[in-house]
Design an enzyme around this catalytic site. Structure first.
Site, PDB file in Angstrom:
ATOM      1  CB  ALA A 342      -0.925   0.005   1.212  1.00 56.01           C
ATOM      2  CD  GLU A 344       3.466   6.397   3.050  1.00 62.27           C
ATOM      3  OE1 GLU A 344       4.615   6.805   3.300  1.00 62.27           O
ATOM      4  OE2 GLU A 344       3.222   5.231   2.698  1.00 62.27           O
ATOM      5  CG  ASN A 345      -0.240   7.913  -2.761  1.00 64.13           C
ATOM      6  OD1 ASN A 345       0.948   8.058  -2.963  1.00 64.13           O
ATOM      7  ND2 ASN A 345      -0.911   6.846  -3.164  1.00 64.13           N
ATOM      8  CG  HIS A 377       1.779   0.815   7.839  1.00 64.58           C
ATOM      9  ND1 HIS A 377       2.864   0.289   8.516  1.00 64.58           N
ATOM     10  CD2 HIS A 377       2.307   1.584   6.855  1.00 64.58           C
ATOM     11  CE1 HIS A 377       3.980   0.708   7.967  1.00 64.58           C
ATOM     12  NE2 HIS A 377       3.666   1.507   6.945  1.00 64.58           N
ATOM     13  CD  GLU A 378       0.084   2.324   3.853  1.00 68.84           C
ATOM     14  OE1 GLU A 378       0.613   3.427   3.638  1.00 68.84           O
ATOM     15  OE2 GLU A 378       0.733   1.264   3.906  1.00 68.84           O
ATOM     16  CD  GLU A 400       7.217   3.205   5.451  1.00 66.20           C
ATOM     17  OE1 GLU A 400       6.312   2.594   6.075  1.00 66.20           O
ATOM     18  OE2 GLU A 400       6.991   3.902   4.447  1.00 66.20           O
TER      19      GLU A 400
END
Length: 942
Positions: A342, A344-345, A377-378, A400
């Site tokens: 994935a 994270e934009n 997470h994102e 991260e």
């Protein structure tokens, strides 16, 4: 339980406490991309009347265009970017996108050179420079494209003026390739019709493939995005839609979608997508939350679970950070082709389908956990990483590692009955120990000059950054207390919002929180944590319960190796010690008695623990007689520490094996998973030797009780009540079948045969499918394999496709596996995003390992060029195909592979090559020393 710091190499335990508006139209360009590629095949674009400067052909110089980092002479402020992706191929069969971009930047220091990143873009019009101040802009003298460093260098006749702002305008065309990087295309079929998606993956250095930009994380700016697209499609970007109109451009009827300007942000967080996806949505406190996916997946309800947990997790992080979510929307989209898990934009998070879509009937409990943890997470990144961003990629671990830690907190809020926070020990701490115990490991934070080229940047997206980062931050939160940790975190985010930081900025704010609390660690936060961040590895803490003495030393799997990097801290750490005893009423700092002692409770510390022999014997005894008196996490820890201490030659291998004796009566997941993970090493080393048979017998005897337990509990028709119990049910079935338990193999064969007889009705429970598919295909032949391939091609749920894809690697017929390997080079059969993991799955099979190794060696140049030197998958691929290596012959083959392909390179797998050589060398020594002893023990376990 006591808590404190161990500071010196040898001490006794004393109980220390421790931009302008969007462009209106896009100019119709008459030249197709293939013609542009031919026309611009030279290294420069020559504006009318300009003097051309050729690209140097000599060795790299000290000129700024030969450096990998941008000079600090210019600072971008706003971008206006307009793009028109074509979702149909042109006359030459290529998919292209056309674009125009203008960037407003301020001149910080006077210069006659504009360096801006541009990669694989062909300029279709002479770039123009406009002054926004009182002085005119200098004349452009020449423009040179530097393909190695990915710069467009614009040489000016005169200098830019410090303090003044300028606007650079460019028009360009690029290929909408299927390379999974920058602005790329993803393809899928729906109802027999081929569909194309134009989508993005900018991290870490691919925004420059979409438009010319200052492509470094510290070069933040505001972005105005406009997309032209077919009216039957939907356009998405980071911001909300500000204006959407239908117009005709160059005789083509299109929709122009203009998005609201972004917040100040880094280029790697940009996203823009054109598709005909469907979506579901909800609004929580005026925040719009949407899940996008293929229309078929949305209609099937596969986005419902993600939608149900997103709002809860977002609200949790708002409270945790004490900062409101900074955007008006949160879009999440599942893509058929996506190289990472994935991304994270900001405001438009992109996912693999398996990381976002869940089907109640087909997806497993593990699929569900993966979705909720990756979403957490994102979403964690929307603040930590997006709002506040690292200055450079050498501190990637902070981004991260932090998200990898708090994803468990966010997921726990969404699924509070799962006890999911405990699983960080298996998923991250134990996992990264294996890498960080190599002499070729690396520190969490490197010097900026060590991380320069794109492939070096990709290389730091590894287990160290994610899992070690998570582990040490969890340790830090524990010994500071969560209250102090979150207080420091909150002031850090508030102080640096919309800005960039280095990791020591977080230490400073945590120190302020410590100073305002009653917590008094013996040193400053930076003194303590620099030892964990700036030097590789971790300690093994040895406790002598007879003398009360504690020592620490750098833990290496092969103690004869020397770390690749010297350490100013001499490989000593400040270690937070927590422990418990049998007699909890006695003072915890006294160890001079006959009771067992257990350190590192719940494995909150990032270290291994060794004991004197007498205490080991007492721990083994309590595991056998009253294991419940030891926390379940620490039962897993005892096994993992013992096996790895044995691999390093610190304790006897037979002592480690004895930690598995109690499993005959153990039903908890974590100890079983720890044991199976560690016994897997024995399988890798010995499944081609005479040890294999006795080892299978031993493991089969131990798992039989677990298999019987779940037979009584569920009769294999129902789910066990607990989250981790469901995982252990899978372990029971998988291991019982792999060790030949007849009741298991009969069960599996029956289920699979029933499915083959009626392909439209799958009788296999979702949780058990991975294990059943693998066991049935391993026991079968071409018929079973071809059936699985047919079901794989028909599957519409991504998680089901993943289960079948992995299971087909379990075949035992070499020709089937060789055929499967060839499929990985055909993206019509195996998607590019899945190619490396498929090869790794085949290599995990003892029959497939030599086939995969030969395949990768024979095709390395093609694989490397096709999938890109910056692919995050290369380190996994190299480690995956070599993990079984344990002979001198295999070592020499590996070294030869490295040398033969040095001219091609290994990209993000460069460090993995060295780690594989080191690991193979250690394996050779270990097998030579232990094979006879291990064989005797499995024959007669004591």
């Amino acid at each position: 339980m006591g808590k404190g710091f161990f500071i010196n190499k040898t001490v006794g335990i004393v109980g220390i406490v421790l931009a302008a508006g969007a462009i209106a139209t896009i100019i119709a360009l008459s030249v197709v991309y293939s013609q542009e590629k031919s026309k611009n095949n030279e290294n420069e674009v020559k504006p009318t009347g300009a003097v051309t400067t050729p690209v140097p052909t000599t060795e790299p110089s000290n000129e700024p265009w030969d450096q990998w980092r941008l000079p600090q002479t210019l600072s971008p402020q706003t971008y206006n970017v307009t793009l028109w992706p074509r979702l149909q191929p042109d006359a030459t069969g290529l998919y292209i996108f056309r674009g125009l971009s203008s960037v407003v930047f301020r001149c910080v220091e006077k210069t006659n050179l504009i360096l801006i990143h541009s990669n694989k873009l062909n300029m279709t019009l002479q770039p123009t420079l406009t002054a926004l101040g009182s002085k005119p802009a200098p004349i452009i003298e020449s423009i040179v494209m530097h393909t190695k460093t990915q710069y467009m260098a614009i040489h000016l006749k005169d200098e830019l003026t410090a303090g003044e702002s300028y606007e650079l305008y460019t028009e360009f065309v690029g290929e909408l390739a299927d390379d999974l990087g920058g602005f790329y295309r993803s393809e899928y079929y729906e109802n027999g019709v081929k569909k194309v998606v134009a989508t993005t993956q900018m991290q870490a250095t691919d925004a420059r493939k979409a438009f010319p930009c200052f492509d470094e994380p510290a070069m933040k700016a505001v972005f105005h995005i406009t997309l032209y697209h077919d009216p039957a499609t939907v356009a998405l970007s980071n911001g909300e839609i500000a204006l959407k109109v239908n117009i005709t451009v160059d005789d083509t009827f299109v929709t122009r979608t203009t998005f609201a300007p972004t917040e100040v942000m880094s280029t790697y967080l940009l996203a823009f997508i054109v598709s005909d996806f469907g979506f579901i949505e909800q609004n929580i406190d005026k925040l719009q939350i949407r899940i996008f996916a293929r229309q078929e997946a949305i209609n099937a309800g596969q986005g419902e679970y993600a939608l149900s947990v997103t709002g809860t997790i977002l609200k949790f992080f708002e409270d945790y950070y004490n900062v409101p979510y900074p955007l008006p929307k949160s879009d999440q989209i599942a893509l058929p082709d996506f190289n990472a898990g994935a991304m994270e934009n900001w405001g438009l998070i992109t996912y693999r389908e398996t990381a976002l879509l869940y089907d109640e009937e087909i997806s497993s409990n593990g699929n569900k956990e993966r979705i909720v943890t990756i979403i957490a997470h994102e979403l964690a990144h929307q603040w930590f990483g997006n709002l506040v961003t690292i200055r450079w990629w050498n501190d990637l671990w902070l981004n991260e590692g932090f998200a990898s830690y708090v994803e468990y907190l966010g997921a726990d809020k969404a699924e509070p009955t799962w006890n999911i926070k405990d699983l960080i020990v298996l998923n991250d701490v134990h996992r990264v120990f294996a890498i960080d115990a190599l002499a070729s490991s690396h520190p969490l934070s490197s010097k900026e000059e060590e991380i320069q080229r794109p492939e070096q940047i990709s290389e730091v997206f590894d287990t160290i950054s994610y899992s070690k980062g998570a582990s040490v931050l969890r340790m830090l939160s524990d010994f500071l207390t969560e209250t102090v940790f979150t207080q420091g975190l909150q002031t850090y985010l508030d102080h640096f919002k919309f800005n960039n930081t280095v990791y020591t900025d977080l230490w400073e704010h945590l120190q302020r929180a410590v100073d305002s609390s009653t917590s008094t660690p013996p040193r400053s936060v930076q003194d303590i944590m620099d030892r964990w961040v700036l030097q590789m590895g971790f300690p093994v803490v040895t406790i002598n319960t007879e003398t009360g003495q504690i020592t620490q030393e750098h833990f290496l799997l092969d103690p004869e190796t020397k770390p690749d990097r010297p350490s100013e801290f001499n490989y000593e750490w400040f270690v937070p010690i927590s422990w418990t005893k049998k007699e909890a009423a006695q003072p915890l700092y006294w160890l001079f008695d006959d009771n067992w002692v257990l350190a590192n409770i719940n494995v909150t510390g990032y270290y291994r623990v060794n004991y004197d022999n007498e205490n080991w014997e007492r721990l083994l005894n309590v595991l056998q007689t009253s294991r419940q008196s030891i926390p379940v996490i620490n039962r897993a820890q005892i096994i993992d520490d013992a096996f790895n201490l044995a691999k390093a030659g610190i304790i006897e291998t037979t002592l480690a094996l004895r930690t598995t004796l109690f499993l005959a009566s153990e039903t908890e997941y974590m100890p079983w998973e720890s044991a199976l993970d560690n016994l897997d090493y024995f399988y890798l080393m010995f499944d081609r030797t005479e040890v294999y048979g006795p080892m299978q017998t031993y493991v089969g005897n131990k798992v039989e009780g677990l298999f019987d337990y779940f037979t009584r509990l569920t009769n294999w028709e129902n789910l066990p009540p607990g989250h981790t119990d469901q995982y252990n049910q899978v372990n029971a079935l998988r291991v019982a079948c792999s060790t030949g338990l007849e009741a298991c193999t009969t069960l599996v064969k029956t289920w699979f045969e029933q499915w083959m007889e009626n392909p439209n009705v799958n009788p296999i429970k979702a949780n058990l499918r991975s294990a059943v598919y693998c066991s049935a295909i391993a026991a079968g032949g071409e018929k079973e394999w071809n059936f699985a391939w047919e079901m794989f091609e028909k599957a519409t749920v991504a998680s089901e496709k993943d289960k079948l894809r992995a299971a087909m690697a379990c075949a035992t017929e070499p020709w089937l596996l060789n055929r499967y390997l060839k499929y990985t080079l055909d993206s019509n059969k195996i998607r590019k995003q899945d190619a490396t993991s498929t090869i790794i799955s085949i290599a995990s099979n003892v029959v497939g390992q030599p086939l995969a190794w030969d395949f990768v060696r024979a095709n390395w140049e093609y694989i490397f060029k096709q999938y890109g030197g910056g692919s995050f998958s290369f380190s996994n691929l190299i480690n995956g195909i070599t993990k079984r290596f344990s002979t001198e012959f295999e070592l020499q083959q590996l070294i030869q592979f490295r040398d033969d392909n040095a001219h091609i390179g290994f990209g993000s797998g460069t460090l993995a090559i060295q780690q594989s050589i080191e690991r193979t060398t250690a394996n050779i020594k270990w097998v030579k020393k232990n094979q006879e002893t291990v064989l005797e023990w499995f024959i007669n376990p004591l």
